[in-house]
Scaffold this motif. Structure first.
Motif, short mmCIF file in Angstrom:
data_model
loop_
_atom_site.label_atom_id
_atom_site.label_comp_id
_atom_site.label_asym_id
_atom_site.label_seq_id
_atom_site.Cartn_x
_atom_site.Cartn_y
_atom_site.Cartn_z
N ASP A 1 -46.43 65.55 1.39
CA ASP A 1 -45.49 64.93 2.31
C ASP A 1 -46.25 64.54 3.57
O ASP A 1 -47.02 65.32 4.10
CB ASP A 1 -44.35 65.89 2.68
CG ASP A 1 -43.42 66.13 1.51
OD1 ASP A 1 -43.37 65.28 0.61
OD2 ASP A 1 -42.75 67.18 1.51
N ASP A 2 -46.00 63.34 4.09
CA ASP A 2 -46.67 62.89 5.30
C ASP A 2 -46.10 63.54 6.55
O ASP A 2 -46.79 63.73 7.53
CB ASP A 2 -46.57 61.37 5.43
CG ASP A 2 -47.39 60.66 4.38
OD1 ASP A 2 -48.33 61.28 3.86
OD2 ASP A 2 -47.10 59.50 4.08
N GLN A 3 -44.84 63.85 6.54
CA GLN A 3 -44.17 64.34 7.75
C GLN A 3 -44.79 65.62 8.33
O GLN A 3 -45.08 65.64 9.52
CB GLN A 3 -42.68 64.55 7.47
CG GLN A 3 -41.86 64.81 8.71
CD GLN A 3 -41.88 63.65 9.67
OE1 GLN A 3 -42.03 62.51 9.27
NE2 GLN A 3 -41.76 63.93 10.94
N SER B 1 -50.61 67.20 13.48
CA SER B 1 -51.61 66.50 14.28
C SER B 1 -51.10 66.21 15.68
O SER B 1 -51.85 66.29 16.65
CB SER B 1 -52.06 65.21 13.59
OG SER B 1 -50.98 64.31 13.48
N GLU B 2 -49.81 65.90 15.81
CA GLU B 2 -49.24 65.67 17.14
C GLU B 2 -49.30 66.95 17.97
O GLU B 2 -49.61 66.90 19.16
CB GLU B 2 -47.80 65.19 17.02
CG GLU B 2 -47.67 63.77 16.54
CD GLU B 2 -46.23 63.35 16.34
OE1 GLU B 2 -45.32 64.17 16.60
OE2 GLU B 2 -46.01 62.22 15.90
N ASN B 3 -49.02 68.09 17.35
CA ASN B 3 -49.10 69.37 18.06
C ASN B 3 -50.52 69.65 18.51
O ASN B 3 -50.74 70.17 19.61
CB ASN B 3 -48.58 70.51 17.19
CG ASN B 3 -47.08 70.45 17.00
OD1 ASN B 3 -46.38 69.83 17.79
ND2 ASN B 3 -46.60 71.09 15.96
N LEU B 4 -51.50 69.34 17.68
CA LEU B 4 -52.89 69.58 18.04
C LEU B 4 -53.31 68.68 19.20
O LEU B 4 -54.03 69.11 20.09
CB LEU B 4 -53.80 69.36 16.83
CG LEU B 4 -53.69 70.39 15.73
CD1 LEU B 4 -54.57 70.01 14.54
CD2 LEU B 4 -54.06 71.77 16.22
N VAL B 5 -52.85 67.44 19.18
CA VAL B 5 -53.18 66.54 20.28
C VAL B 5 -52.60 67.07 21.58
O VAL B 5 -53.28 67.13 22.61
CB VAL B 5 -52.65 65.11 19.99
CG1 VAL B 5 -52.73 64.24 21.23
CG2 VAL B 5 -53.43 64.48 18.85
N LYS B 6 -51.35 67.50 21.54
CA LYS B 6 -50.72 68.05 22.74
C LYS B 6 -51.43 69.32 23.21
O LYS B 6 -51.61 69.55 24.39
CB LYS B 6 -49.24 68.36 22.49
CG LYS B 6 -48.39 67.13 22.36
CD LYS B 6 -46.95 67.50 22.05
CE LYS B 6 -46.09 66.28 21.81
NZ LYS B 6 -44.73 66.64 21.44
N LYS B 7 -51.86 70.15 22.25
CA LYS B 7 -52.48 71.42 22.58
C LYS B 7 -53.83 71.23 23.28
O LYS B 7 -54.14 71.92 24.24
CB LYS B 7 -52.67 72.24 21.30
CG LYS B 7 -53.30 73.60 21.52
CD LYS B 7 -53.38 74.36 20.21
CE LYS B 7 -54.01 75.72 20.41
NZ LYS B 7 -54.10 76.47 19.15
N TYR B 8 -54.62 70.28 22.79
CA TYR B 8 -55.99 70.15 23.29
C TYR B 8 -56.19 68.97 24.25
O TYR B 8 -57.29 68.80 24.77
CB TYR B 8 -56.96 70.02 22.12
CG TYR B 8 -57.04 71.29 21.30
CD1 TYR B 8 -57.60 72.43 21.84
CD2 TYR B 8 -56.53 71.34 20.02
CE1 TYR B 8 -57.67 73.60 21.12
CE2 TYR B 8 -56.59 72.51 19.28
CZ TYR B 8 -57.17 73.63 19.83
OH TYR B 8 -57.23 74.78 19.12
N LYS B 9 -55.16 68.20 24.50
CA LYS B 9 -55.30 67.04 25.38
C LYS B 9 -55.70 67.50 26.79
O LYS B 9 -55.06 68.37 27.37
CB LYS B 9 -53.99 66.26 25.44
CG LYS B 9 -54.12 64.96 26.20
CD LYS B 9 -52.86 64.15 26.12
CE LYS B 9 -53.06 62.82 26.82
NZ LYS B 9 -51.88 61.97 26.69
#
Length: 70
Positions: free
Chosen positions: A31-33, A39-47
């Motif tokens: 599933d893509d969802q 990946s969105e959570n990882l971007v927010k976490k490490y941004k």
């Protein structure tokens, strides 16, 4: 070709499905969802966690780290 959705109850079932995929009997798709939200959570976490540095600064830091172990 027909698409079927399965709920995997046991890891052994997933292993069997992977074996069937190797035999070219079925094709597994994820599933893509869940991957997108992960990946969105990882971007927010490490941004913003890394600071922009020049190559020379990074080389100096690496050299200092290496010298600490000597």
């Amino acid at each position: 070709m027909r698409t079927v959705t399965l709920d995997i109850l046991d890891d052994n079932a997933l292993n069997l499905l992977k074996d069937l995929e190797l035999l070219k009997v079925i094709r597994l798709r994820r599933d893509d969802q869940p991957e997108i939200s992960l990946s969105e959570n990882l971007v927010k976490k490490y941004k913003g966690s890394m600071v922009s540095q020049s190559k020379d600064e990074i080389d100096n830091q690496l050299e200092n780290l290496r010298n600490e172990w000597v």
